[in-house]
Design a protein around this motif. Structure first.
Motif, mmCIF file in Angstrom:
data_model
loop_
_atom_site.group_PDB
_atom_site.id
_atom_site.type_symbol
_atom_site.label_atom_id
_atom_site.label_comp_id
_atom_site.label_asym_id
_atom_site.label_seq_id
_atom_site.Cartn_x
_atom_site.Cartn_y
_atom_site.Cartn_z
ATOM 1 N N ILE A 70 0.844 -1.200 0.000
ATOM 2 C CA ILE A 70 0.000 0.000 0.000
ATOM 3 C C ILE A 70 0.876 1.245 0.000
ATOM 4 O O ILE A 70 0.621 2.220 -0.721
ATOM 5 N N GLY A 71 1.923 1.207 0.799
ATOM 6 C CA GLY A 71 2.847 2.336 0.859
ATOM 7 C C GLY A 71 3.530 2.601 -0.473
ATOM 8 O O GLY A 71 3.721 3.756 -0.868
ATOM 9 N N GLN A 72 3.901 1.544 -1.185
ATOM 10 C CA GLN A 72 4.522 1.726 -2.492
ATOM 11 C C GLN A 72 3.572 2.394 -3.469
ATOM 12 O O GLN A 72 3.974 3.243 -4.269
ATOM 13 N N PHE A 73 2.310 1.998 -3.421
ATOM 14 C CA PHE A 73 1.298 2.589 -4.299
ATOM 15 C C PHE A 73 1.206 4.091 -4.067
ATOM 16 O O PHE A 73 1.080 4.875 -5.017
ATOM 17 N N VAL A 74 1.297 4.503 -2.826
ATOM 18 C CA VAL A 74 1.178 5.922 -2.468
ATOM 19 C C VAL A 74 2.504 6.650 -2.642
ATOM 20 O O VAL A 74 2.583 7.694 -3.310
ATOM 21 N N ASN A 75 3.566 6.110 -2.068
ATOM 22 C CA ASN A 75 4.824 6.838 -1.973
ATOM 23 C C ASN A 75 5.596 6.918 -3.282
ATOM 24 O O ASN A 75 6.357 7.862 -3.508
ATOM 25 N N LEU B 238 4.155 9.896 -4.918
ATOM 26 C CA LEU B 238 4.586 11.108 -4.212
ATOM 27 C C LEU B 238 6.032 11.465 -4.536
ATOM 28 O O LEU B 238 6.408 12.640 -4.542
ATOM 29 N N ALA B 239 6.857 10.439 -4.819
ATOM 30 C CA ALA B 239 8.265 10.687 -5.138
ATOM 31 C C ALA B 239 8.426 11.460 -6.441
ATOM 32 O O ALA B 239 9.445 12.121 -6.652
ATOM 33 N N ASP B 240 7.429 11.378 -7.327
ATOM 34 C CA ASP B 240 7.467 12.149 -8.568
ATOM 35 C C ASP B 240 7.006 13.587 -8.357
ATOM 36 O O ASP B 240 7.068 14.402 -9.277
ATOM 37 N N ARG B 241 6.526 13.878 -7.173
ATOM 38 C CA ARG B 241 5.985 15.214 -6.907
ATOM 39 C C ARG B 241 6.738 15.951 -5.802
ATOM 40 O O ARG B 241 6.943 17.169 -5.881
ATOM 41 N N TRP C 145 -1.949 13.311 -9.702
ATOM 42 C CA TRP C 145 -1.580 11.962 -9.304
ATOM 43 C C TRP C 145 -2.309 10.904 -10.117
ATOM 44 O O TRP C 145 -1.736 9.860 -10.476
ATOM 45 N N LEU C 146 -3.569 11.168 -10.484
ATOM 46 C CA LEU C 146 -4.343 10.190 -11.240
ATOM 47 C C LEU C 146 -3.799 10.045 -12.665
ATOM 48 O O LEU C 146 -3.730 8.928 -13.205
ATOM 49 N N THR C 147 -3.386 11.152 -13.241
ATOM 50 C CA THR C 147 -2.807 11.105 -14.586
ATOM 51 C C THR C 147 -1.540 10.270 -14.608
ATOM 52 O O THR C 147 -1.311 9.482 -15.532
ATOM 53 N N THR D 249 6.607 6.824 -9.875
ATOM 54 C CA THR D 249 5.313 6.148 -9.934
ATOM 55 C C THR D 249 5.480 4.716 -10.415
ATOM 56 O O THR D 249 4.864 3.783 -9.878
ATOM 57 N N GLY D 250 6.317 4.524 -11.445
ATOM 58 C CA GLY D 250 6.552 3.188 -11.972
ATOM 59 C C GLY D 250 7.195 2.266 -10.961
ATOM 60 O O GLY D 250 6.763 1.115 -10.772
#
Length: 411
Positions: free
Chosen positions: A60-65, A68-71, A210-212, A351-352
């Motif tokens: 779950i953390g990977q999905f979020v973080n 976030l690392a791209d931002r 984030w959705l894009t 994100t990837g």
């Protein structure tokens, strides 16, 4: 420019050094499994579910973080995750019930996830396309060496007859030191030190919401297939990492103390495999990451079968296969991470990596209670390696469905 080259290596080495001690807050659990099961009087299936909870938290953390690392700043995210993970480990060490262990360990999984994708983002920012394989190979090697450090510290603690709770208190002190150094000295990208950024894509204030970012990554069919292959690889890897100590420690490991050192060769092989596969894919396989990954996973399947049939009392043979298991099951990860910027571009690397790692840990989480149940049913830990061999084979077969020429958009 010599000064820039120096800064390149400085950022890579500092990121490696920080991650070198991250697993002291995660891979210590397998060493505490026997003590936890005995103190709280629970079967190994329950221990597997606790590991499952941590891996789900990590996924779950990977999905979020990763997104976030791209931002946001990776320089802040990495040490924040380290400090929170240290707190969770200490909380586990004072747990008075198996439920408390599970809750804190699940939270620890989320905190631990705040490092890998942001660290990969920093490396992608500082290293050009022609050297990304090498840079990610070194980064992945640091993760492998982190298992070495954790295994070594855990072995030393156990040999001092310390209780399992100390496994969650002492090793993470080193993570505190390296995370603080990371926070002080690391910079997110070359422009933070006055250099020109290496990105082929210019950094802008608006990189999409984030959705894009999720839609663009998940819309890449080849990347989704690579992610599935990585998921099977991660399931096999964690099958080794978590259950190898259980397999070799047994119930009377003090009567065969040399067995404990056999387990140490698993993470040693992982570290060697990571840096080797990074260079192999750049040179021998001529940046064909797919072929390199396929080779590693087929070899891992064979090694797991050897462990299954090899007599446990043959320490010499077990030592060789543990080294080979770590080398081949973990080495391909360096190639998986390199595929993220190569398939998605720098602006979507975080994100990837996050989505790929999330998938890997979801599969790894599903595998833990299954392998624990297999031990409870058969009464033997050797059968888990038969299942791990099949998982490695699935990873090799999935990655083989991709045409290497189809993903070279950013190479």
């Amino acid at each position: 420019m010599a000064s820039f080259r120096k800064q390149q290596w400085k950022m890579l080495l500092l990121t490696m050094m920080c991650y070198l001690f991250f697993y002291t807050g995660r891979h210590n659990f397998g060493w505490a499994a026997h003590g936890i099961a005995a103190e709280f009087n629970v079967p190994f299936e329950t221990i597997g579910w606790i590991s499952f909870a941590m891996l789900i938290g990590y996924a779950i953390g990977q999905f979020v973080n990763g997104n976030l690392a791209d931002r946001f700043s990776a320089r802040i995210m990495v040490p924040a995750g380290a400090y929170l993970s240290i707190a969770a480990n200490v909380a586990v060490s004072f747990a008075t019930s198996i439920e408390m262990v599970m809750v804190w360990w699940a939270l620890n999984g989320f905190f631990q996830s705040m490092a890998w994708a942001p660290g990969g983002k920093i490396i992608s920012n500082w290293w050009g396309n022609e050297e990304k394989g090498k840079a990610f190979g070194f980064y992945t090697m640091a993760a492998g060496l982190s298992s070495v450090v954790t295994y070594l510290l855990s072995i030393l603690i156990l040999k001092q007859d310390q209780e399992w709770r100390m496994l969650f208190r002492l090793p993470v002190l080193l993570l505190f030191v390296t995370a603080t150094l990371f926070l002080i000295f690391v910079k997110d990208r070359p422009s933070d030190l006055g250099y020109t950024d290496l990105d082929h894509e210019t950094k802008t204030d608006d990189q999409g919401d984030w959705l894009t970012r999720y839609k663009e990554v998940l819309g890449n069919k080849n990347f989704v297939i690579v992610t599935l292959a990585f998921a099977f690889e991660s399931m096999a890897r964690y099958g080794f990492i978590f259950w190898v100590p259980v397999h070799y420690l047994g119930t009377n490991w003090k009567d065969n103390a040399h067995n404990i050192w056999v387990t140490f060769l698993l993470p040693v092989g992982m570290a060697a495999g990571a840096v080797t596969f990074g260079n192999l894919s750049d040179n021998l396989f001529r940046r064909n990451r797919i072929a390199s990954i396929r080779f590693g996973m087929f070899a891992s399947a064979v090694v797991a079968l050897v462990i299954f049939v090899a007599p446990a009392e043959n320490t010499g043979l077990q030592a060789v296969v543990m080294l080979a298991a770590g080398f081949f099951v973990y080495g391909p990860q360096a190639n998986f991470w390199t595929l993220c910027p190569e398939m998605l571009g720098n602006n979507r690397t975080g994100t990837g990596i996050g989505l790929m790692n999330m998938s890997g840990y979801l599969f790894a989480a599903l595998g833990e209670p299954i392998l624990g149940k297999l031990i409870d049913i058969t009464g033997s830990t050797s059968h888990i390696f038969l299942l791990i061999s099949l998982i490695c084979l699935l990873s090799a077969l999935v990655i083989s469905t991709i045409n290497p020429k189809a993903y070279m958009a950013y190479r």
